[in-house]
Design an enzyme around this catalytic site. Structure first.
Site, PDB file in Angstrom:
ATOM      1  N   HIS A 183     -96.201  49.963 132.720  1.00 39.53           N
ATOM      2  CA  HIS A 183     -97.135  49.149 131.974  1.00 39.53           C
ATOM      3  C   HIS A 183     -98.700  49.240 132.125  1.00 39.53           C
ATOM      4  O   HIS A 183     -99.727  49.185 131.027  1.00 39.53           O
ATOM      5  CB  HIS A 183     -96.748  47.761 131.940  1.00 39.53           C
ATOM      6  CG  HIS A 183     -95.617  47.543 131.004  1.00 39.53           C
ATOM      7  ND1 HIS A 183     -94.730  46.477 131.184  1.00 39.53           N
ATOM      8  CD2 HIS A 183     -95.274  47.876 129.889  1.00 39.53           C
ATOM      9  CE1 HIS A 183     -93.721  46.439 130.320  1.00 39.53           C
ATOM     10  NE2 HIS A 183     -93.968  47.646 129.547  1.00 39.53           N
ATOM     11  N   ARG A 285     -92.701  55.017 117.744  1.00 38.13           N
ATOM     12  CA  ARG A 285     -91.614  54.757 118.756  1.00 38.13           C
ATOM     13  C   ARG A 285     -90.629  53.508 118.308  1.00 38.13           C
ATOM     14  O   ARG A 285     -91.252  52.387 118.703  1.00 38.13           O
ATOM     15  CB  ARG A 285     -91.826  54.637 120.140  1.00 38.13           C
ATOM     16  CG  ARG A 285     -92.677  55.851 120.615  1.00 38.13           C
ATOM     17  CD  ARG A 285     -93.138  55.893 121.933  1.00 38.13           C
ATOM     18  NE  ARG A 285     -94.248  56.810 122.515  1.00 38.13           N
ATOM     19  CZ  ARG A 285     -95.614  56.715 122.594  1.00 38.13           C
ATOM     20  NH1 ARG A 285     -95.902  55.445 122.153  1.00 38.13           N
ATOM     21  NH2 ARG A 285     -96.080  57.536 123.063  1.00 38.13           N
ATOM     22  N   ARG A 322     -90.036  57.553 114.185  1.00 35.31           N
ATOM     23  CA  ARG A 322     -89.015  58.178 115.046  1.00 35.31           C
ATOM     24  C   ARG A 322     -87.791  57.391 115.137  1.00 35.31           C
ATOM     25  O   ARG A 322     -88.012  56.169 115.543  1.00 35.31           O
ATOM     26  CB  ARG A 322     -89.340  58.642 116.275  1.00 35.31           C
ATOM     27  CG  ARG A 322     -88.347  59.249 117.353  1.00 35.31           C
ATOM     28  CD  ARG A 322     -88.937  59.898 118.770  1.00 35.31           C
ATOM     29  NE  ARG A 322     -89.201  58.684 119.745  1.00 35.31           N
ATOM     30  CZ  ARG A 322     -89.749  58.701 120.737  1.00 35.31           C
ATOM     31  NH1 ARG A 322     -90.136  59.937 121.340  1.00 35.31           N
ATOM     32  NH2 ARG A 322     -90.131  57.584 121.549  1.00 35.31           N
ATOM     33  N   GLU A 411     -87.826  69.144 120.871  1.00 33.93           N
ATOM     34  CA  GLU A 411     -87.877  68.718 122.383  1.00 33.93           C
ATOM     35  C   GLU A 411     -87.020  69.725 123.231  1.00 33.93           C
ATOM     36  O   GLU A 411     -87.086  69.645 124.298  1.00 33.93           O
ATOM     37  CB  GLU A 411     -87.399  67.197 122.337  1.00 33.93           C
ATOM     38  CG  GLU A 411     -88.261  66.353 121.682  1.00 33.93           C
ATOM     39  CD  GLU A 411     -87.572  64.902 121.562  1.00 33.93           C
ATOM     40  OE1 GLU A 411     -88.129  64.093 122.079  1.00 33.93           O
ATOM     41  OE2 GLU A 411     -86.685  64.989 120.782  1.00 33.93           O
ATOM     42  N   ASN A 434     -93.591  66.586 125.919  1.00 34.81           N
ATOM     43  CA  ASN A 434     -93.384  65.892 127.097  1.00 34.81           C
ATOM     44  C   ASN A 434     -91.758  66.483 127.278  1.00 34.81           C
ATOM     45  O   ASN A 434     -91.538  67.064 128.498  1.00 34.81           O
ATOM     46  CB  ASN A 434     -93.339  64.524 126.967  1.00 34.81           C
ATOM     47  CG  ASN A 434     -94.640  63.621 126.915  1.00 34.81           C
ATOM     48  OD1 ASN A 434     -95.710  64.665 126.734  1.00 34.81           O
ATOM     49  ND2 ASN A 434     -94.796  62.660 126.415  1.00 34.81           N
ATOM     50  N   ASP A 435     -91.027  66.072 126.534  1.00 37.21           N
ATOM     51  CA  ASP A 435     -89.480  66.563 126.607  1.00 37.21           C
ATOM     52  C   ASP A 435     -89.316  68.083 126.594  1.00 37.21           C
ATOM     53  O   ASP A 435     -88.596  68.870 127.372  1.00 37.21           O
ATOM     54  CB  ASP A 435     -88.590  65.797 125.662  1.00 37.21           C
ATOM     55  CG  ASP A 435     -88.178  64.699 126.331  1.00 37.21           C
ATOM     56  OD1 ASP A 435     -87.743  64.643 127.546  1.00 37.21           O
ATOM     57  OD2 ASP A 435     -87.670  63.657 125.516  1.00 37.21           O
ATOM     58  N   ARG A 445     -89.045  64.906 133.967  1.00 35.66           N
ATOM     59  CA  ARG A 445     -90.070  64.453 133.868  1.00 35.66           C
ATOM     60  C   ARG A 445     -90.604  63.041 134.362  1.00 35.66           C
ATOM     61  O   ARG A 445     -91.621  62.730 134.565  1.00 35.66           O
ATOM     62  CB  ARG A 445     -90.389  64.057 132.274  1.00 35.66           C
ATOM     63  CG  ARG A 445     -89.274  63.117 131.520  1.00 35.66           C
ATOM     64  CD  ARG A 445     -89.737  63.425 129.935  1.00 35.66           C
ATOM     65  NE  ARG A 445     -90.894  62.319 129.671  1.00 35.66           N
ATOM     66  CZ  ARG A 445     -91.051  61.942 128.542  1.00 35.66           C
ATOM     67  NH1 ARG A 445     -89.993  62.270 127.543  1.00 35.66           N
ATOM     68  NH2 ARG A 445     -91.872  61.031 127.970  1.00 35.66           N
ATOM     69  N   CYS A 482     -96.581  65.603 118.882  1.00 38.03           N
ATOM     70  CA  CYS A 482     -96.705  64.085 119.239  1.00 38.03           C
ATOM     71  C   CYS A 482     -96.468  63.739 120.595  1.00 38.03           C
ATOM     72  O   CYS A 482     -96.431  62.778 120.930  1.00 38.03           O
ATOM     73  CB  CYS A 482     -95.672  63.371 118.283  1.00 38.03           C
ATOM     74  SG  CYS A 482     -94.169  63.725 118.485  1.00 38.03           S
TER      75      CYS A 482
END
Length: 557
Positions: A183, A285, A322, A411, A434-435, A445, A482
């Site tokens: 966070h 998201r 998504r 991904e 990222n993935d 990750r 993205c």
């Protein structure tokens, strides 16, 4: 001395260190002297006061911060924690000690889960500290109040503190703990705070020590030279000019349009992103809506209200939503909370939704209803798609339920290699770098021990991006990026050279990427992409492109 960590954004700052006060000591395990009922009343009152205070802070902060602090308020009054506290009070413990033990046990459970839930363990620590401080009648540990601006250095920072940081005083934030999904990192991105998280040696810095915090490089420079300070100050002035400049549509130097979109996790942040120059949304998201819903999925009506709020902020513009990406680091009790030895390769994303198709149909229905009530250009995409058959399934179901534009996230290497077949069905593809990096390099990750492999500059990842880009061009279908790679101003140019038609990122990165794209033509972007693809590794690719840019600068001058 240089201290490495994970930079959040592209900013830089310089100033003197202020260390965050140490947390309160663990309460004594001495037996209560006032009895169980009196201690129970104390704990209930304190938990309630802390919950209300967090809600008030959230209302003041707004945006994602409000969602985070409201979630913390719910933690303070969680029935499971309350039952645990009551059980400990029944053993004769004080309210302070019972709160400490109950929250610590729940914290350890979350930490053991890792991923998204593991990152929330620090939030529990903060709530416990606030309740214990309230019980003791002392101020909760928080951000120091100093007369002069400072660089805040902490083990980690509580969401309640991050949300209301005085940006006139806090020049930058450095934490020894946390990661890019904590966070602290999420709120730092939203508030455009110069930040470095996970800098393991940060606590070795001294109070009052001068530092340069370079988020772009992920480095804290202690006791910098005069030249290093001057360089940092020049970059600060340059970035301030970029941020203050009127937002223009993303484009290359030759006029080739590259729309710059926002990655969002809350409908409440949509208007701020639009005001900040986002040309639409490239990734909304929806899992956070489900994670905050408790033990059951949100209703169609509840979902629709969130989607309408999102879409109304972008009239006439593209908004890519998504579908629920649960599993792996975001398990949901009503969907897929069964233990898996390797959840990143398990029942997640579209795989989990197909097992519980009623939840998928309800989400698609809520989106279709929201689409009818607004003028935004709604696109939907499915996460964790690995086969052409899955592509055909989700596109067909989306169209059946009234959605006009449906695509998939790329991904997984298998679907990148099958991109030509994907575009026979899908209206578009969006690459989650990222993935894609995680699965291409076989490096979790969320696992710090292999973090060095999680680099989207790796030529293997870039080759897959190029496969999708080329297939999209042949089919005349859009290809978006993205993942966080799009927020890297230099890598963004390479991604466009590989065929990306839009880039989506944290809103705070828009100005830097916009300025970077405007320096190069499409031909130059393609040449830089070829340079990166010819390298043998991630570091080599970045270095080769950086060197090539020096040659381009000489040509431009």
């Amino acid at each position: 001395m240089r201290i490495a960590g994970t930079g959040i954004g592209q900013g830089v700052a310089t100033g003197r260190v202020a260390l965050m006060p140490e947390p309160l000591a663990t309460p004594s395990d001495a037996q209560s002297t006032i009895g169980v009922e009196a201690e129970k009343a104390r704990s209930v009152e304190s938990l309630g006061r802390v919950a209300r205070a967090l809600e008030e802070r959230g209302a003041t902060a707004g945006g994602t911060a409000r969602d985070v602090l409201e979630a913390q308020a719910m933690m303070a009054e969680d029935p499971t924690l309350s039952d645990s506290i009551d059980e400990l009070l029944g053993q004769g413990k004080t309210a302070e000690r019972a709160v400490s033990e109950a929250f610590a046990a729940f914290r350890d459970q979350l930490a053991a889960m890792g991923g998204y839930l593991g990152e929330r363990a620090a939030d529990l620590d903060d709530v416990a500290q606030r309740v214990i401080a309230d019980l003791l009648g002392v101020p909760a540990p928080g951000v120091p109040e100093l007369d002069e601006p400072f660089v805040l250095v902490a083990r980690d920072l509580a969401p309640a503190d991050t949300a209301l940081l005085d940006l006139d005083k806090v020049l930058a934030l450095v934490t020894s703990d946390g990661g890019p999904t904590s966070h602290t990192a999420i709120l730092a991105r939203e508030k455009s705070i110069v930040a470095i998280v996970g800098a393991a040696d940060a606590l070795s810095l001294d109070e009052g020590q001068t530092v340069v915090v370079d988020a772009a490089a992920g480095v804290v420079v202690a006791d910098p030279s005069a030249d290093e300070v001057a360089s940092a100050e020049a970059r600060i002035a340059e970035r301030a000019a970029l941020v203050d400049a009127p937002a223009t549509p993303g484009a290359l130097a030759d006029g080739t349009a590259v729309p710059l979109l926002a990655n969002l996790g809350s409908s409440k942040a949509a208007q701020a992103a639009a005001d900040g120059g986002a040309e639409g949304v490239g990734l909304f998201r929806t899992e956070f809506l489900f994670l905050d819903a408790g033990g059951s999925a949100p209703t169609i009506e509840e979902q629709r209200a969130h989607y309408v709020e999102l879409l109304e902020a972008f009239p006439g513009k593209k908004v890519v939503v998504r579908l629920l990406d649960a599993g792996a680091d975001k398990p949901l009790a009503f969907l897929n909370d069964a233990h898996e030895e390797n959840p990143a390769l398990g029942l997640r994303g579209l795989r989990a939704l197909r097992v519980s198709e009623d939840i998928l149909r309800e989400q698609l229905t809520a989106l279709a209803e929201a689409d009818k009530r607004t003028s935004a250009d709604l696109w939907v995409m499915a996460p964790m798609v690995s086969t052409v058959e899955e592509t055909e399934y989700i596109v067909g179901l989306s169209k059946e339920l009234g959605l006009k534009t449906a695509g998939i996230m790329v991904e997984v290497p298998s679907i990148a290699l099958m991109a030509d077949k994907v575009f026979e069905t899908a209206d578009f593809a969006s690459i989650g770098t990222n993935d894609l990096t995680q699965y291409t390099l076989a490096a979790d990750r969320l696992l710090g021990s292999v973090a060095s492999f999680q680099d989207p500059w790796h030529p293997a990842v870039l080759r897959l991006v190029g496969e999708v880009g080329a297939s999209g061009a042949r089919a005349s279908k859009p290809v978006g990026i993205c993942g966080e790679a799009a927020a890297d101003p230099l890598l963004a140019v390479v991604l466009v050279g590989l065929g990306a038609t839009t880039l989506s990122m944290s809103p705070s990165a828009l100005a830097d990427v916009r300025a970077s794209l405007a320096r190069y033509t499409l031909d130059e972007a393609r040449r830089l992409a070829e340079t990166a693809l010819a390298a043998s590794g991630a570091a080599e690719a970045r270095a080769a492109v950086t060197a090539a840019l020096e040659s381009l600068k000489e040509t431009h001058s």
